[in-house]
Design an enzyme around this catalytic site. Structure first.
Site, mmCIF file in Angstrom:
data_model
loop_
_atom_site.group_PDB
_atom_site.id
_atom_site.type_symbol
_atom_site.label_atom_id
_atom_site.label_comp_id
_atom_site.label_asym_id
_atom_site.label_seq_id
_atom_site.Cartn_x
_atom_site.Cartn_y
_atom_site.Cartn_z
ATOM 1 N N ASP A 139 0.662 -0.930 -0.044
ATOM 2 C CA ASP A 139 -0.083 0.047 0.114
ATOM 3 C C ASP A 139 0.696 1.310 -0.120
ATOM 4 O OD1 ASP A 139 -1.570 1.914 0.646
ATOM 5 O OD2 ASP A 139 -2.775 0.764 2.026
ATOM 6 N N HIS A 140 0.937 1.923 -1.065
ATOM 7 C CA HIS A 140 1.873 3.151 -1.111
ATOM 8 C C HIS A 140 1.374 4.129 -0.230
ATOM 9 C CE1 HIS A 140 5.072 4.879 -3.012
ATOM 10 N NE2 HIS A 140 4.811 5.095 -4.293
#
Ligand code: CAO
Length: 458
Positions: A430-431
């Site tokens: 998850d950036h």
């Protein structure tokens, strides 16, 4: 400061009308031409505007009152000379107000929405218009929503489907506060619009919520024979979860390879020993590559704690437990049982639990507790094949490791190509929480551990 009396102006053909909405309260500052109340006859509803700006000192009408031309509506406290009994301009019924918030002030003073105008408002609301949020009701409203022009305008600006709002005013009239309450409940997830429900039912969604073009509706029989089957319940549940996770999490996937030649040799020799021991009464638990991967991931999660976290508003929740989910392919669809406290368990215990949980999953006997609490997930397609894929993160986790089939490959050792067993890894993250550099380091570290499992002890 002067007191200014605002009265009902000439309202044309209507001898007496009923007050159905109070649009200001004592203490409000109003501008000239701002609507003060809404009145209704048997044919139309109208907003009575203020002829002056000022602060509302007294409201002289209440809901349900009958008023006529000259009735006192409010007393304002304003600048300038007191202007008593100034009739505001005659009503000028208009068609539906323009569907943008930049519409000119209604001139001269009154806006009337006749039933015919309401029809055209409803039509405008149902069609996508450039300047207003798109709303595609899946069913046409049955009976027109009962609301004043200003409430209609307010709802239109927010993209609220008025036909779905329950009115709390007189005779079920929809008030501005009803539109606000509806918006709040949809935003909090407590309620859904018809369009939202339809989107969920469609599985792929109708695209309306994302501002996309609608999902194509195709009559497949035009192109050839077909068969229809109901989608299994578990597939429908996982589809909704996967869709939400795919849409809401900014995924990135890093691919890497790691050398598991020595680890696989160790695993095979361990299993040979186990087979021999089983013949003389041993436990006979076969160790799997996935069990080693779980243990290696725990070590990497300890080194990179943000991979074992979850987003909670402005905070990141770092979990100090290591519960690892693993995707299991079952006849009913994908299930994710969880190995709890994998950091406290050895490879044999993890292998045994995995075998039991995978069997329960295939038999449809997993309990909700056995599928909950994961802090990280592994999806292994190693027993099937393939090279790399992009696994979808299992919210509220922030990363997932995908593993494919290991293969013998020629690897350059600095002097020559040597055959090594290489395992393809695909780490989705998850950036919002993790950066590319951290993900690359996670994969490198995981590869080091799988390359030499003694590192787990370090
Ligand atoms: N590379 C090469 N071979 C591998 C391997 C890998 N990475 N991983 C497993 N194998 C081999 C095993 O050694 C085993 O061979 P042997 O029988 O000769 O020992 C064979 O493949 C079958 O393994 P398995 O798949 O039964 O066992 P597992 O422990 O690897 O996996 C489980 C268990 C439950 C994860 C697996 O059965 C499964 O369901 N996998 C699919 C998961 C899935 O669907 N993921 C996608 C989710 S996204 O849609």
């Amino acid at each position: 400061m002067a007191s200014i009396e605002i009265q009902v102006p000439d309202i044309g053909d209507f001898a007496e009308v009923t007050v159905i909405e109070l649009m200001v309260k004592v203490g409000d500052t109003v501008k000239a031409e701002q609507s003060l109340i809404t009145v209704e006859s048997d044919k139309a509803s109208m907003e009575i505007p203020s002829s002056h700006g000022g602060v509302v000192k007294e409201i002289k009408v209440k809901l349900g009152d009958k008023v006529k031309q000259g009735s006192l509506v409010v007393i304002l406290e304003g600048e300038g000379a007191a202007v008593a009994n100034v009739p505001v301009a005659a009503p000028a019924p208009t068609a539906a107000p323009a569907p943008t918030s930049s519409e000119p002030n209604p001139a001269p003073a009154l806006v009337a929405a006749t039933q015919a105008a309401s029809v055209s408002i409803a039509t405008v609301s149902a069609a996508p218009a450039a300047a207003m949020p798109a709303h595609n009701p899946t069913s046409a409203p049955v009976g027109l929503p009962h609301a004043s022009p200003s409430v209609r305008k307010f709802a239109r600006e927010l993209g609220v489907p008025l036909a779905e709002v329950k009115g709390s005013g007189l005779k079920g009239r929809i008030l501005e506060s009803d539109v606000q309450a509806f918006t709040r409940s949809v935003m909090s997830g407590a309620a859904q619009t018809l369009a939202g429900v339809a989107q969920n039912k469609a599985g792929g969604g109708d695209g309306a919520g994302l501002g996309l073009i609608p999902w194509p509706v195709v009559d497949f029989t035009k192109f050839g024979p077909i068969e229809r089957k109901d989608r299994p319940r578990i597939k429908k549940i996982s589809a909704s979860n996967l869709h939400r996770n795919w849409v809401m999490i900014p995924h990135v996937t890093n691919h890497d390879d790691c050398d598991i030649t020595d680890l696989e040799a160790f695993r095979v020799s361990t299993n040979l020993e186990t087979d021999k021991a089983a013949k003389s009464g041993g436990t006979g638990v076969k160790v799997t590559m996935l069990a080693f991967l779980i243990k290696a991931c725990v070590a990497a999660l300890k080194k990179f704690p943000e991979f074992n976290s979850s987003i909670d508003g402005d905070q990141l929740v770092y979990k100090q437990y290591f519960h690892i989910g693993f995707a299991a392919d079952t006849p009913n669809g994908l299930m994710v049982p969880v190995i709890k406290d994998a950091d406290k368990k050895g490879i044999f215990q993890i292998s045994q639990e995995m075998g039991e949980l995978a069997k329960k999953a295939r038999d449809g006997k997993l309990s909700p507790a056995e599928m909950s609490g994961a802090s990280f997930t592994i999806s292994s397609l190693g027993g099937i094949g393939g090279r790399y894929f992009t696994p979808i993160i299992n919210a509220p986790e922030v990363a997932i490791l995908g593993v494919c089939k290991s293969q013998m490959e020629p690897v350059w050792d600095g002097k020559a190509f040597v055959p090594r067993l290489m395992l393809p890894l695909s780490l989705s993250w998850d950036h919002r929480v993790i950066d590319g550099a951290a993900a690359a380091r996670f994969n490198v570290y995981l590869g080091q551990i799988l390359g030499d499992f003694r590192r787990v002890l370090l």
